[in-house]
Design a protein around this motif. Structure first.
Motif, mmCIF file in Angstrom:
data_model
loop_
_atom_site.group_PDB
_atom_site.id
_atom_site.type_symbol
_atom_site.label_atom_id
_atom_site.label_comp_id
_atom_site.label_asym_id
_atom_site.label_seq_id
_atom_site.Cartn_x
_atom_site.Cartn_y
_atom_site.Cartn_z
ATOM 1 N N GLN A 1 -72.730 -49.075 47.777
ATOM 2 C CA GLN A 1 -73.451 -48.357 48.827
ATOM 3 C C GLN A 1 -74.904 -48.819 48.894
ATOM 4 O O GLN A 1 -75.438 -49.059 49.975
ATOM 5 C CB GLN A 1 -73.412 -46.847 48.580
ATOM 6 N N ARG A 2 -75.538 -48.911 47.755
ATOM 7 C CA ARG A 2 -76.935 -49.346 47.701
ATOM 8 C C ARG A 2 -77.080 -50.751 48.278
ATOM 9 O O ARG A 2 -78.001 -51.029 49.038
ATOM 10 C CB ARG A 2 -77.460 -49.295 46.272
ATOM 11 N N THR A 3 -76.147 -51.636 47.953
ATOM 12 C CA THR A 3 -76.180 -53.002 48.467
ATOM 13 C C THR A 3 -76.038 -53.016 49.984
ATOM 14 O O THR A 3 -76.749 -53.744 50.676
ATOM 15 C CB THR A 3 -75.061 -53.843 47.825
ATOM 16 N N ARG A 4 -75.132 -52.205 50.507
ATOM 17 C CA ARG A 4 -74.946 -52.135 51.961
ATOM 18 C C ARG A 4 -76.182 -51.566 52.658
ATOM 19 O O ARG A 4 -76.559 -52.035 53.723
ATOM 20 C CB ARG A 4 -73.717 -51.297 52.297
ATOM 21 N N ILE A 5 -76.800 -50.560 52.065
ATOM 22 C CA ILE A 5 -78.001 -49.966 52.653
ATOM 23 C C ILE A 5 -79.141 -50.974 52.659
ATOM 24 O O ILE A 5 -79.853 -51.131 53.662
ATOM 25 C CB ILE A 5 -78.387 -48.674 51.911
ATOM 26 N N VAL A 6 -79.317 -51.679 51.554
ATOM 27 C CA VAL A 6 -80.375 -52.687 51.473
ATOM 28 C C VAL A 6 -80.120 -53.802 52.483
ATOM 29 O O VAL A 6 -81.045 -54.277 53.150
ATOM 30 C CB VAL A 6 -80.494 -53.235 50.037
ATOM 31 N N ALA B 1 -82.568 -54.708 55.566
ATOM 32 C CA ALA B 1 -83.121 -56.063 55.694
ATOM 33 C C ALA B 1 -82.805 -56.657 57.060
ATOM 34 O O ALA B 1 -83.669 -57.281 57.690
ATOM 35 C CB ALA B 1 -82.573 -56.952 54.586
ATOM 36 N N LEU B 2 -81.587 -56.459 57.541
ATOM 37 C CA LEU B 2 -81.213 -56.960 58.860
ATOM 38 C C LEU B 2 -82.036 -56.283 59.953
ATOM 39 O O LEU B 2 -82.510 -56.936 60.885
ATOM 40 C CB LEU B 2 -79.723 -56.742 59.105
ATOM 41 N N HIS B 3 -82.227 -54.977 59.830
ATOM 42 C CA HIS B 3 -83.008 -54.231 60.819
ATOM 43 C C HIS B 3 -84.432 -54.745 60.892
ATOM 44 O O HIS B 3 -84.964 -54.998 61.979
ATOM 45 C CB HIS B 3 -82.996 -52.736 60.467
ATOM 46 N N TRP B 4 -85.074 -54.925 59.758
ATOM 47 C CA TRP B 4 -86.470 -55.358 59.773
ATOM 48 C C TRP B 4 -86.616 -56.820 60.158
ATOM 49 O O TRP B 4 -87.625 -57.220 60.745
ATOM 50 C CB TRP B 4 -87.148 -55.056 58.441
ATOM 51 N N THR B 5 -85.617 -57.640 59.875
ATOM 52 C CA THR B 5 -85.650 -59.029 60.338
ATOM 53 C C THR B 5 -85.615 -59.065 61.860
ATOM 54 O O THR B 5 -86.394 -59.780 62.501
ATOM 55 C CB THR B 5 -84.468 -59.822 59.761
ATOM 56 N N ARG B 6 -84.719 -58.285 62.444
ATOM 57 C CA ARG B 6 -84.628 -58.226 63.906
ATOM 58 C C ARG B 6 -85.894 -57.622 64.511
ATOM 59 O O ARG B 6 -86.372 -58.099 65.540
ATOM 60 C CB ARG B 6 -83.422 -57.404 64.324
ATOM 61 N N ALA B 7 -86.425 -56.576 63.895
ATOM 62 C CA ALA B 7 -87.634 -55.933 64.422
ATOM 63 C C ALA B 7 -88.828 -56.882 64.357
ATOM 64 O O ALA B 7 -89.604 -56.975 65.317
ATOM 65 C CB ALA B 7 -87.924 -54.647 63.646
ATOM 66 N N ARG B 8 -88.985 -57.595 63.259
ATOM 67 C CA ARG B 8 -90.101 -58.545 63.148
ATOM 68 C C ARG B 8 -89.975 -59.685 64.143
ATOM 69 O O ARG B 8 -90.973 -60.142 64.712
ATOM 70 C CB ARG B 8 -90.192 -59.086 61.725
ATOM 71 N N ARG B 9 -88.753 -60.150 64.364
ATOM 72 C CA ARG B 9 -88.543 -61.213 65.353
ATOM 73 C C ARG B 9 -88.923 -60.724 66.750
ATOM 74 O O ARG B 9 -89.586 -61.447 67.513
ATOM 75 C CB ARG B 9 -87.088 -61.668 65.328
ATOM 76 N N LEU B 10 -88.520 -59.519 67.088
ATOM 77 C CA LEU B 10 -88.881 -58.934 68.378
ATOM 78 C C LEU B 10 -90.395 -58.802 68.516
ATOM 79 O O LEU B 10 -90.978 -59.186 69.542
ATOM 80 C CB LEU B 10 -88.222 -57.559 68.540
ATOM 81 N N ILE B 11 -91.030 -58.295 67.488
ATOM 82 C CA ILE B 11 -92.485 -58.119 67.515
ATOM 83 C C ILE B 11 -93.179 -59.468 67.649
ATOM 84 O O ILE B 11 -94.148 -59.602 68.413
ATOM 85 C CB ILE B 11 -92.948 -57.357 66.262
ATOM 86 N N LEU C 1 -82.029 -51.339 68.414
ATOM 87 C CA LEU C 1 -82.007 -51.752 67.005
ATOM 88 C C LEU C 1 -81.909 -50.550 66.070
ATOM 89 O O LEU C 1 -81.198 -50.601 65.058
ATOM 90 C CB LEU C 1 -83.250 -52.572 66.668
ATOM 91 N N ASP C 2 -82.610 -49.472 66.374
ATOM 92 C CA ASP C 2 -82.552 -48.282 65.525
ATOM 93 C C ASP C 2 -81.177 -47.635 65.563
ATOM 94 O O ASP C 2 -80.680 -47.156 64.538
ATOM 95 C CB ASP C 2 -83.619 -47.271 65.944
ATOM 96 N N ARG C 3 -80.532 -47.621 66.725
ATOM 97 C CA ARG C 3 -79.173 -47.074 66.807
ATOM 98 C C ARG C 3 -78.201 -47.921 66.006
ATOM 99 O O ARG C 3 -77.315 -47.399 65.325
ATOM 100 C CB ARG C 3 -78.727 -46.982 68.260
ATOM 101 N N ASP C 4 -78.353 -49.238 66.085
ATOM 102 C CA ASP C 4 -77.498 -50.130 65.307
ATOM 103 C C ASP C 4 -77.724 -49.915 63.812
ATOM 104 O O ASP C 4 -76.772 -49.894 63.030
ATOM 105 C CB ASP C 4 -77.777 -51.581 65.698
ATOM 106 N N PHE C 5 -78.981 -49.743 63.422
ATOM 107 C CA PHE C 5 -79.301 -49.488 62.016
ATOM 108 C C PHE C 5 -78.688 -48.167 61.549
ATOM 109 O O PHE C 5 -78.105 -48.104 60.464
ATOM 110 C CB PHE C 5 -80.813 -49.474 61.832
ATOM 111 N N ALA C 6 -78.784 -47.128 62.363
ATOM 112 C CA ALA C 6 -78.196 -45.828 61.998
ATOM 113 C C ALA C 6 -76.679 -45.941 61.878
ATOM 114 O O ALA C 6 -76.080 -45.345 60.966
ATOM 115 C CB ALA C 6 -78.571 -44.775 63.026
ATOM 116 N N ARG C 7 -76.059 -46.720 62.755
ATOM 117 C CA ARG C 7 -74.614 -46.906 62.684
ATOM 118 C C ARG C 7 -74.249 -47.648 61.391
ATOM 119 O O ARG C 7 -73.301 -47.278 60.697
ATOM 120 C CB ARG C 7 -74.123 -47.697 63.888
#
Length: 108
Positions: A19-24, A28-38, A96-102
């Motif tokens: 679970q911890r590995t999946r959350i991490v 990481a995927l969420h922030w990679t996408r967010a930084r690319r967008l920014i 992106l936030d909805r995808d992260f929550a899912r």
């Protein structure tokens, strides 16, 4: 006629390390996408700000309703692009936030 009176076995408890590995990984995927967008939106903002000022003299000989084109680009065009940047950021981050929550829901 036989009836099956077996009791279903409880599911195995989830592995906390998995679970911890999946959350991490989801984080990481969420922030990679967010930084690319920014980064893309900041590059667009920089290009809009820089190009409007840099090419203002070259565009001064073109006129729109008696005013220089550079005036319209600086006064209205850049402002509209900034507004579009804000709208694009809000819309895309919501996705992106909805995808992260899912993904978090799947990880737990």
């Amino acid at each position: 006629m036989s009836t099956d009176h077996s009791v279903p076995l409880p599911a195995d408890p989830p592995d906390p390390d998995l679970q911890r590995t999946r959350i991490v990984a989801a984080r990481a995927l969420h922030w990679t996408r967010a930084r690319r967008l920014i980064a893309w939106l900041l590059a667009l903002w920089l290009a809009t700000s820089f190009c409007t000022v840099f090419f203002a003299r070259d565009l001064a000989h073109l006129s729109v309703f008696g005013w220089p084109l550079s005036f319209y680009l600086a006064a209205q065009g850049a402002s509209l692009i900034y507004l579009a940047i804000i709208g694009a950021y809000a819309w895309r981050m919501r996705v992106l936030d909805r995808d992260f929550a899912r993904r978090l829901g799947e990880a737990t």
